[in-house]
Design a protein around this motif. Structure first.
Motif, mmCIF file in Angstrom:
data_model
loop_
_atom_site.group_PDB
_atom_site.id
_atom_site.type_symbol
_atom_site.label_atom_id
_atom_site.label_comp_id
_atom_site.label_asym_id
_atom_site.label_seq_id
_atom_site.Cartn_x
_atom_site.Cartn_y
_atom_site.Cartn_z
ATOM 1 N N ASP A 1 16.103 9.747 58.010
ATOM 2 C CA ASP A 1 16.746 8.460 57.726
ATOM 3 C C ASP A 1 16.243 7.365 58.656
ATOM 4 O O ASP A 1 15.967 6.245 58.234
ATOM 5 C CB ASP A 1 18.268 8.574 57.859
ATOM 6 C CG ASP A 1 18.868 9.279 56.662
ATOM 7 O OD1 ASP A 1 18.223 9.238 55.595
ATOM 8 O OD2 ASP A 1 19.937 9.868 56.803
ATOM 9 N N LYS B 1 19.233 1.821 54.757
ATOM 10 C CA LYS B 1 18.757 2.645 53.657
ATOM 11 C C LYS B 1 18.605 4.075 54.143
ATOM 12 O O LYS B 1 18.268 4.312 55.286
ATOM 13 C CB LYS B 1 17.412 2.127 53.179
ATOM 14 C CG LYS B 1 17.465 0.691 52.728
ATOM 15 C CD LYS B 1 16.687 0.491 51.467
ATOM 16 C CE LYS B 1 16.936 -0.878 50.876
ATOM 17 N NZ LYS B 1 16.642 -1.974 51.791
ATOM 18 N N ALA B 2 18.890 4.988 53.259
ATOM 19 C CA ALA B 2 18.709 6.386 53.612
ATOM 20 C C ALA B 2 18.094 7.096 52.425
ATOM 21 O O ALA B 2 18.205 6.649 51.294
ATOM 22 C CB ALA B 2 20.040 7.020 53.966
ATOM 23 N N PHE C 1 29.065 10.436 57.827
ATOM 24 C CA PHE C 1 29.013 8.970 57.861
ATOM 25 C C PHE C 1 27.848 8.451 57.015
ATOM 26 O O PHE C 1 28.006 7.507 56.246
ATOM 27 C CB PHE C 1 28.887 8.480 59.303
ATOM 28 C CG PHE C 1 28.878 6.981 59.425
ATOM 29 C CD1 PHE C 1 30.065 6.268 59.394
ATOM 30 C CD2 PHE C 1 27.684 6.285 59.546
ATOM 31 C CE1 PHE C 1 30.066 4.889 59.484
ATOM 32 C CE2 PHE C 1 27.676 4.908 59.634
ATOM 33 C CZ PHE C 1 28.867 4.212 59.601
ATOM 34 N N THR C 2 26.678 9.072 57.157
ATOM 35 C CA THR C 2 25.516 8.607 56.393
ATOM 36 C C THR C 2 25.762 8.768 54.904
ATOM 37 O O THR C 2 25.476 7.847 54.123
ATOM 38 C CB THR C 2 24.257 9.419 56.753
ATOM 39 O OG1 THR C 2 24.375 9.878 58.075
ATOM 40 C CG2 THR C 2 23.033 8.602 56.601
ATOM 41 N N ASN D 1 14.131 4.229 57.326
ATOM 42 C CA ASN D 1 14.603 2.867 57.537
ATOM 43 C C ASN D 1 13.545 2.013 58.231
ATOM 44 O O ASN D 1 13.321 0.857 57.875
ATOM 45 C CB ASN D 1 15.873 2.912 58.380
ATOM 46 C CG ASN D 1 16.827 1.832 57.984
ATOM 47 O OD1 ASN D 1 17.163 1.692 56.822
ATOM 48 N ND2 ASN D 1 17.249 1.051 58.945
ATOM 49 N N HIS E 1 21.120 3.069 63.613
ATOM 50 C CA HIS E 1 20.537 4.396 63.463
ATOM 51 C C HIS E 1 20.488 5.142 64.778
ATOM 52 O O HIS E 1 20.703 6.351 64.826
ATOM 53 C CB HIS E 1 19.137 4.297 62.869
ATOM 54 C CG HIS E 1 19.156 4.403 61.382
ATOM 55 N ND1 HIS E 1 19.369 5.594 60.738
ATOM 56 C CD2 HIS E 1 19.044 3.481 60.419
ATOM 57 C CE1 HIS E 1 19.365 5.379 59.441
ATOM 58 N NE2 HIS E 1 19.182 4.104 59.217
ATOM 59 N N TYR F 1 36.502 1.824 52.935
ATOM 60 C CA TYR F 1 35.777 2.333 51.764
ATOM 61 C C TYR F 1 36.559 2.079 50.478
ATOM 62 O O TYR F 1 36.271 2.664 49.452
ATOM 63 C CB TYR F 1 35.502 3.834 51.937
ATOM 64 C CG TYR F 1 34.636 4.135 53.129
ATOM 65 C CD1 TYR F 1 33.247 4.073 53.023
ATOM 66 C CD2 TYR F 1 35.191 4.455 54.354
ATOM 67 C CE1 TYR F 1 32.439 4.333 54.117
ATOM 68 C CE2 TYR F 1 34.389 4.713 55.460
ATOM 69 C CZ TYR F 1 33.017 4.656 55.329
ATOM 70 O OH TYR F 1 32.222 4.899 56.410
ATOM 71 N N LYS G 1 28.520 8.910 53.249
ATOM 72 C CA LYS G 1 29.573 8.042 52.715
ATOM 73 C C LYS G 1 29.168 6.575 52.774
ATOM 74 O O LYS G 1 29.315 5.848 51.802
ATOM 75 C CB LYS G 1 30.865 8.278 53.520
ATOM 76 C CG LYS G 1 32.090 7.659 52.903
ATOM 77 C CD LYS G 1 32.757 8.616 51.916
ATOM 78 C CE LYS G 1 33.924 7.964 51.224
ATOM 79 N NZ LYS G 1 33.513 7.195 50.047
ATOM 80 N N THR G 2 28.671 6.149 53.930
ATOM 81 C CA THR G 2 28.441 4.713 54.113
ATOM 82 C C THR G 2 27.099 4.257 53.572
ATOM 83 O O THR G 2 27.017 3.247 52.871
ATOM 84 C CB THR G 2 28.519 4.347 55.607
ATOM 85 O OG1 THR G 2 29.616 5.025 56.170
ATOM 86 C CG2 THR G 2 28.664 2.863 55.796
ATOM 87 N N ILE G 3 26.050 4.988 53.899
ATOM 88 C CA ILE G 3 24.716 4.488 53.564
ATOM 89 C C ILE G 3 24.298 4.941 52.172
ATOM 90 O O ILE G 3 23.807 4.160 51.381
ATOM 91 C CB ILE G 3 23.692 4.926 54.629
ATOM 92 C CG1 ILE G 3 24.166 4.451 56.006
ATOM 93 C CG2 ILE G 3 22.333 4.335 54.331
ATOM 94 C CD1 ILE G 3 23.322 4.905 57.142
ATOM 95 N N ASN G 4 24.532 6.223 51.873
ATOM 96 C CA ASN G 4 24.189 6.673 50.523
ATOM 97 C C ASN G 4 25.251 6.279 49.511
ATOM 98 O O ASN G 4 24.994 6.313 48.309
ATOM 99 C CB ASN G 4 24.003 8.186 50.497
ATOM 100 C CG ASN G 4 22.746 8.631 51.212
ATOM 101 O OD1 ASN G 4 22.148 7.844 51.938
ATOM 102 N ND2 ASN G 4 22.349 9.846 51.020
#
Lengths: 75, 207
Positions: free
Chosen positions: B38, A57-58, B161-162, B42, B147, A16, B164-167
């Motif tokens: 989510d 995508k979220a 995780f979502t 997706n 997912h 990150y 931090k990584t995806i959003n």
């Protein structure tokens, strides 16, 4: 081993782009000595590139909250 | 009484296998948004190419789910059931825009988003040298696979995780959201990533 755990954590931070310079130096030195961690780093960066590639995508958190509200009203 | 059965232990095991998943599947609409939004989003966004429409479709899916919750027989997993509703919603959406197109006599491009999709006729022609179509399908599958693996994670890890990584939120924001300190967050994310690597290992990790 304590060192490997630390190295793995730093590796995750690097994914990150949030590792400090000191941490980066520490992991470099550790990677020279430790084969297991070299493999781990490879896998971890592969995961990052897979996530990028999938273009995941979220829904943003506030949208979810809105949805929850509407849903609970309807129930 | 069924004395005809030759092997009673066999019968016992069969009924056990049948009843086990049936009793397990109960709908919990309160957890839907957290657990499935989510995944559904997706799924929708890869099919309609528009975040706003996808969001609406997901919401409609949840409504429809609530409405027909009493018809849920419990022989499918909650998520599978919701996805099947969403599938119908996506099809309905395309029907709607197609009928709108028909009114104005424009029938050549069924897709609204012509920039990304290309012309309908061009899509029909196979280009043997192009890897583009394949990679698009592959990316869809990859997204679903990720997912699915995220859904297997413990709730807190999945959420961290979502976010931090995806959003793509910053560490501070995620910490605030989850009410933990940064070093805790890194441990949680690290665990999540380790599980994800194992989960995706067989199909997607060919280094």
């Amino acid at each position: 081993m304590r060192n490997c755990k630390k190295a793995e954590l730093i590796c995750t931070k690097i994914q990150y782009k949030e590792a400090t310079i000191l941490e980066k130096i520490q992991i470099r030195i550790h990677l020279i000595l430790c084969r297991t961690c070299r493999i781990f780093v490879k896998k971890n960066s592969k995961l990052t590139s897979l996530c990028d590639q999938a273009n995941l995508k979220a829904l943003p958190a506030e949208e979810k909250e809105k949805m929850k509200k509407i849903l609970s009203e309807r129930q | 009484m069924k004395p005809k059965l030759s092997n009673p232990s066999q019968k016992k095991s069969i009924t056990f296998e049948l009843t086990k998943p049936m009793t397990k599947q109960i709908l919990n609409p309160d957890t839907w948004v957290d657990r499935y939004s989510d995944y559904l989003f997706n799924y929708a966004v890869t099919r309609v190419n528009d975040a706003e429409i996808a969001k609406d479709l997901v919401q409609e899916t949840f409504f429809a789910g609530l409405k027909s919750a009493k018809n849920f027989k419990g022989d499918a997993a909650e998520r599978t059931w919701l996805i099947s509703i969403l599938k119908r919603k996506v099809i309905d959406h395309y029907r709607k825009i197609n009928s709108q197109k028909a009114k104005s006599m424009v029938r050549i491009t069924p897709n609204r988003d012509t920039e990304n999709e290309g012309n309908f006729i061009e899509q029909q022609v196979a280009d043997p040298d192009s890897l583009l179509e394949n990679s698009e399908i592959e990316n869809k599958e990859l997204g679903n696979a990720i997912h699915e693996c995220i859904n297997k994670l413990p709730k807190k890890q999945a959420l961290a995780f979502t976010l931090k990584t995806i959003n793509g939120l910053s560490t501070e924001e995620v910490c605030k959201e989850l009410n933990i300190n940064p070093s805790n967050l890194w441990v949680i994310i690290h665990r999540a990533r380790t599980v994800l690597m194992d989960c995706l290992n067989t199909n997607w990790f060919k280094i």
